[in-house]
Design an enzyme around this catalytic site. Structure first.
Site, PDB file in Angstrom:
ATOM      1  N   CYS B   1       0.751  -1.221   0.040  1.00 54.29           N
ATOM      2  CA  CYS B   1       0.041  -0.122  -0.124  1.00 54.29           C
ATOM      3  C   CYS B   1       1.022   1.241  -0.004  1.00 54.29           C
ATOM      4  CB  CYS B   1      -0.939   0.081   1.210  1.00 54.29           C
ATOM      5  SG  CYS B   1      -1.875  -1.428   1.487  1.00 54.29           S
ATOM      6  N   THR B   2       0.317   2.185  -0.264  1.00 56.50           N
ATOM      7  CA  THR B   2       0.948   3.636  -0.379  1.00 56.50           C
ATOM      8  C   THR B   2      -0.230   4.425   0.253  1.00 56.50           C
ATOM      9  OG1 THR B   2       2.168   3.033  -2.087  1.00 56.50           O
ATOM     10  CG2 THR B   2       2.228   5.542  -1.841  1.00 56.50           C
ATOM     11  N   ARG B 191       8.430   1.345  -3.229  1.00 54.43           N
ATOM     12  CA  ARG B 191       7.673   2.347  -3.859  1.00 54.43           C
ATOM     13  C   ARG B 191       7.564   3.688  -3.097  1.00 54.43           C
ATOM     14  NH1 ARG B 191       3.618  -0.257  -1.348  1.00 54.43           N
ATOM     15  NH2 ARG B 191       5.283  -1.566  -0.545  1.00 54.43           N
TER      16      ARG B 191
END
Lengths: 120, 253
Positions: B1-2, B191
């Site tokens: 997730c971000t 990321r």
């Protein structure tokens, strides 16, 4: 290792409003009425989403069976015994979801602890 | 997730996230995709939780999951949760819970209680920091005033780090993926740097739903595990969520 095109792009622009190949669709809205008894709150939403929920649960069952067939027996037989230990209103809500989806209670409990199970 | 919470130059906060899930739970060779991530997409729903016909809070969720991973309490706070992988992970918490040691709270129930009951950002911060849980996690929290944004890094028992927005020092956003922010991410799963590069390139002046969606649409922030993108703004009372796809070539995570 990840910083290799085409897996990493230059910063994108012009993607909003969403469209094109990275946009798969809008998300539908539902209302959950907290004034309703917990068992009944999710009925409408689950009746609409029964098929994909069953498909996901079946996939997880197949995955678990490939590791050990006993895993699903534990989920189906042991987890439901613990539903009464969940704080109000969550136990009743989970029962309502399981019944509306026609999925065994233990498997819906497992879905609700997915995060905890996979955080290793 | 971000997850990211950014403050624009007028002090308004935007909270956004990509939800990635399904790693190593089956790969579809034919379609080059993670099976669970694909199975989850048709289950994504926006839910308006109401009492007395009035909205109490909003969330983007998966049908059948009664907890909260992404939510907004209008006028009060926004909340997302990112997975924190740890050997002292949730499986131990689950085992303890099954065996009768039940002090720990299920993560989804905690976040839902916060959205239902918290009356302020500070109140939510306190509860998310101090409640014992079954699994470690990152909580990303936004409030209704400038400067009210933080990442709470949680072990099962306690909060081990608290990182708050500090615009005085030029920190106009907080961004969390799935690694402790004070350590480098896993080299094959970075990321964070691509997302920060795009946030910095956008700049505080340019931040909006439009540009934050661009950031979350840039590979590898967008990847094969991404099921949805959600964006929330307390000041504009906006809550949007979109299903995502990452056509080849695309990182598997």
């Amino acid at each position: 290792a990840q910083d290799v095109p085409p897996y990493t792009e230059t910063c994108r622009s012009g993607t909003y409003p969403p469209s094109g190949p990275t946009f798969k669709g809008n998300v539908q809205w539902y209302t959950v009425n907290l004034d309703q008894p917990p068992y009944e709150r999710w009925q409408k939403l689950i009746s609409d989403k029964k098929a994909p929920l069953k498909e996901l649960v079946q996939h997880i069952k197949d995955l678990a069976k490939s590791i050990s067939p006993k895993l699903i027996d534990i989920v189906d037989n042991t987890l439901p015994l613990l539903i009464g230990n969940l704080p109000y209103p969550f136990g009743e809500e989970i029962k309502g979801v399981a019944d509306a989806a026609g999925v065994p209670l233990g498997e819906i409990m497992l879905f609700n602890i997915f995060y905890e199970v996979f955080s290793v | 997730c971000t997850s990211v919470v950014a403050q624009d130059t007028s002090g308004k906060l935007i909270h956004a996230r990509n939800l990635d899930f399904g790693l190593f739970l089956g790969w579809d060779v034919k379609n080059n995709s993670w099976l669970v991530a694909e199975l989850l997409k048709p289950m994504v729903v926006n839910v308006n939780f109401q009492r007395n016909n009035k909205t109490v809070f909003l969330s983007t969720s998966f049908a059948g999951y009664i907890g909260i991973l992404t939510g907004m309490k209008p006028g009060i706070l926004t909340l997302t949760m990112n997975e924190r992988f740890n050997l002292d992970g949730g499986y131990l918490g689950i085992l303890e819970w099954i065996l009768g040691k039940r002090q720990g709270v299920w993560m989804g129930f905690l976040t839902r209680s916060v959205l239902e009951n918290a009356t302020s950002y500070e109140d939510a911060k306190e509860v998310l920091s101090k409640t014992e849980m079954l699994a470690p996690a990152y909580f990303i929290l936004g409030g209704n005033k400038p400067g009210q944004a933080c990442v709470i890094t949680r072990s099962r028992k306690l909060s081990i780090n608290f990182w708050e927005l500090d615009t005085q020092k030029g920190e106009w956003y907080v961004l969390e993926t799935n690694y402790d922010h004070w350590k480098p991410p896993l080299f094959v799963d970075n990321r964070r740097d691509p997302a920060m590069k795009c946030m910095n390139q956008t700049g505080q002046k340019g931040i909006s739903f439009t540009t934050i969606y661009d950031v979350l649409s840039t590979k590898p922030v967008l990847n094969k595990l991404t099921t949805y993108t959600a964006m929330m703004s307390i000041s504009e009372n906006k809550f949007e969520a979109y299903l995502r796809d990452c056509p080849d070539p695309c990182m598997p995570w």
